[in-house]
Design an enzyme around this catalytic site. Structure first.
Site, PDB file in Angstrom:
ATOM      1  N   GLY A  72      48.291  44.906  72.340  1.00  0.00           N
ATOM      2  CA  GLY A  72      47.981  44.312  71.038  1.00  0.00           C
ATOM      3  C   GLY A  72      47.905  42.797  71.171  1.00  0.00           C
ATOM      4  O   GLY A  72      48.173  42.244  72.248  1.00  0.00           O
ATOM      5  N   THR A 109      49.732  40.353  69.822  1.00  0.00           N
ATOM      6  CA  THR A 109      50.996  39.626  70.013  1.00  0.00           C
ATOM      7  C   THR A 109      51.512  39.845  71.435  1.00  0.00           C
ATOM      8  O   THR A 109      51.949  38.899  72.105  1.00  0.00           O
ATOM      9  CB  THR A 109      52.047  40.089  68.969  1.00  0.00           C
ATOM     10  OG1 THR A 109      51.404  40.255  67.703  1.00  0.00           O
ATOM     11  CG2 THR A 109      53.164  39.083  68.835  1.00  0.00           C
ATOM     12  N   ASP A 166      56.950  44.592  73.155  1.00  0.00           N
ATOM     13  CA  ASP A 166      55.733  45.177  72.580  1.00  0.00           C
ATOM     14  C   ASP A 166      55.619  44.769  71.105  1.00  0.00           C
ATOM     15  O   ASP A 166      56.613  44.363  70.489  1.00  0.00           O
ATOM     16  CB  ASP A 166      55.805  46.713  72.715  1.00  0.00           C
ATOM     17  CG  ASP A 166      54.427  47.374  72.653  1.00  0.00           C
ATOM     18  OD1 ASP A 166      53.448  46.695  72.296  1.00  0.00           O
ATOM     19  OD2 ASP A 166      54.341  48.579  72.947  1.00  0.00           O
ATOM     20  N   GLY A 167      54.458  44.898  70.560  1.00  0.00           N
ATOM     21  CA  GLY A 167      54.240  44.632  69.146  1.00  0.00           C
ATOM     22  C   GLY A 167      54.480  45.887  68.313  1.00  0.00           C
ATOM     23  O   GLY A 167      54.883  46.930  68.839  1.00  0.00           O
ATOM     24  N   ALA A 168      54.248  45.781  67.005  1.00  0.00           N
ATOM     25  CA  ALA A 168      54.354  46.949  66.119  1.00  0.00           C
ATOM     26  C   ALA A 168      53.501  46.702  64.887  1.00  0.00           C
ATOM     27  O   ALA A 168      53.155  45.563  64.570  1.00  0.00           O
ATOM     28  CB  ALA A 168      55.801  47.198  65.716  1.00  0.00           C
ATOM     29  N   LYS A 183      53.652  52.420  65.293  1.00  0.00           N
ATOM     30  CA  LYS A 183      52.846  51.793  66.335  1.00  0.00           C
ATOM     31  C   LYS A 183      51.576  52.606  66.549  1.00  0.00           C
ATOM     32  O   LYS A 183      51.478  53.747  66.107  1.00  0.00           O
ATOM     33  CB  LYS A 183      53.634  51.715  67.655  1.00  0.00           C
ATOM     34  CG  LYS A 183      54.679  50.584  67.626  1.00  0.00           C
ATOM     35  CD  LYS A 183      55.352  50.374  68.965  1.00  0.00           C
ATOM     36  CE  LYS A 183      54.452  50.138  70.130  1.00  0.00           C
ATOM     37  NZ  LYS A 183      53.491  49.034  69.967  1.00  0.00           N
ATOM     38  N   GLU A 209      52.618  53.534  75.235  1.00  0.00           N
ATOM     39  CA  GLU A 209      53.689  52.652  74.737  1.00  0.00           C
ATOM     40  C   GLU A 209      54.990  53.427  74.585  1.00  0.00           C
ATOM     41  O   GLU A 209      56.075  52.919  74.912  1.00  0.00           O
ATOM     42  CB  GLU A 209      53.284  52.043  73.395  1.00  0.00           C
ATOM     43  CG  GLU A 209      52.170  51.002  73.531  1.00  0.00           C
ATOM     44  CD  GLU A 209      51.605  50.535  72.197  1.00  0.00           C
ATOM     45  OE1 GLU A 209      51.103  49.413  72.154  1.00  0.00           O
ATOM     46  OE2 GLU A 209      51.652  51.294  71.209  1.00  0.00           O
TER      47      GLU A 209
HETATM   48  C1  5RP Z   1      49.077  49.091  69.911  1.00  0.00           C
HETATM   49  C2  5RP Z   1      50.205  48.718  69.032  1.00  0.00           C
HETATM   50  C3  5RP Z   1      50.364  47.262  68.739  1.00  0.00           C
HETATM   51  O1  5RP Z   1      51.574  46.843  69.280  1.00  0.00           O
HETATM   52  C4  5RP Z   1      50.338  47.045  67.258  1.00  0.00           C
HETATM   53  O2  5RP Z   1      49.099  47.540  66.761  1.00  0.00           O
HETATM   54  C5  5RP Z   1      50.496  45.574  66.888  1.00  0.00           C
HETATM   55  O3  5RP Z   1      49.400  44.824  67.330  1.00  0.00           O
HETATM   56  P1  5RP Z   1      49.212  43.283  66.977  1.00  0.00           P
HETATM   57  O4  5RP Z   1      50.238  42.527  67.737  1.00  0.00           O
HETATM   58  O5  5RP Z   1      47.795  42.971  67.416  1.00  0.00           O
HETATM   59  O6  5RP Z   1      49.372  43.136  65.485  1.00  0.00           O
HETATM   60  O7  5RP Z   1      50.987  49.514  68.599  1.00  0.00           O
HETATM   61  O8  5RP Z   1      48.936  50.483  70.000  1.00  0.00           O
END
Ligand code: 5RP
Length: 232
Positions: free
Chosen positions: A28, A30, A82-84, A95, A104
């Site tokens: 993602g 972030t 990781d992001g969410a 996610k 993930e």
């Molecule tokens: C990918 C995810 C990402 O971590 C989630 O979508 C957040 O993304 P971003 O940092 O672009 O907002 O779960 O499958």
């Protein structure tokens, strides 16, 4: 979320990284900022090993000179960043907005710690504003979709709507593993564990985007810095 806020979250997460660690690298926008900042540290002499949660992250990390190993070479991971798409007060997550939820979750499960980097808009009291991504085997995918709705109806979520994630206007998106993504708009999910168990029970469901009990911390980036949210 502004790029400054994302960067502040990623910078705070970087402070958790110690030499010699095996790191799960999320997916993602972030997580990509985190990978870029990590690569700067690696260039400056930090020795770590990364394992990716998607082909995109694999490519990015390798292109920046981060040592990458396949999860097949590992038995455990020290820390995953990781992001969410959403998190609740218990740090349960939605996610899969980037379609990488299966990889993930495989990496998060094997990690001693999973730390999420995110922004204030993703903090909710009850999960479900963001449609829940569900990874579906393409065999009998419409049957699986109907089975999901039948089961949702049984637990009072009969109004849920679903749509297949598209790659283009004409073609369905396929994940890195070759599966489909069904985005499930349930509205507020009163029983996260119950919905997770319901989806786990359906054979055509490869995995779902509810991450229950995986995250130990969420770092919320803001324009002026970052704050850490623990489990309340
Ligand atoms: C990918 C995810 C990402 O971590 C989630 O979508 C957040 O993304 P971003 O940092 O672009 O907002 O779960 O499958």
């Amino acid at each position: 979320m502004s790029d400054v806020a994302k960067r502040n979250a990623a910078e705070a997460a970087l402070k958790l990284v110690e030499p010699g660690m095996i790191l799960g690298l999320g997916t993602g926008s972030t997580a990509a900022i985190f990978v870029k900042l990590l690569a700067e540290k690696v260039k400056a002499g930090l020795s770590i090993t990364g394992t990716p949660t998607s082909e995109a992250t694999d490519k990015l990390a390798r292109s920046l000179g981060i040592r990458i190993v396949s999860p097949d070479e590992l038995s455990r991971i020290d820390l995953t960043i990781d992001g969410a798409d959403e998190f609740d007060p218990k740090l349960n997550l939605i996610k899969g907005g980037g379609a990488a939820l299966l990889r993930e979750k495989i990496i998060a499960e094997a990690s001693d710690r999973m730390v999420v980097i995110t922004d204030p808009t993703k903090q909710v009291q009850v999960l479900g504003k963001f449609p829940l991504p569900v990874e579906i085997n393409s065999f009998g995918s419409e049957l699986t979709r109907r089975r999901i709705h039948t089961r949702l109806d049984e637990i009072g979520l009969g109004d849920a709507k679903s749509s297949w994630r598209m790659a283009t206007a004409e073609s369905l998106l396929h994940t890195d593993g070759g599966h489909l993504i069904l985005d499930l708009a349930c509205g507020q999910i009163p029983d996260v564990a119950g919905l997770g168990a319901l989806l786990d029970d359906l054979p055509g469901v490869v995995e779902h985007g509810l991450f229950i009990g995986y995250a130990s911390q969420v770092i919320v980036g803001e324009d002026a810095g970052a704050r850490i949210v623990g489990i309340s």
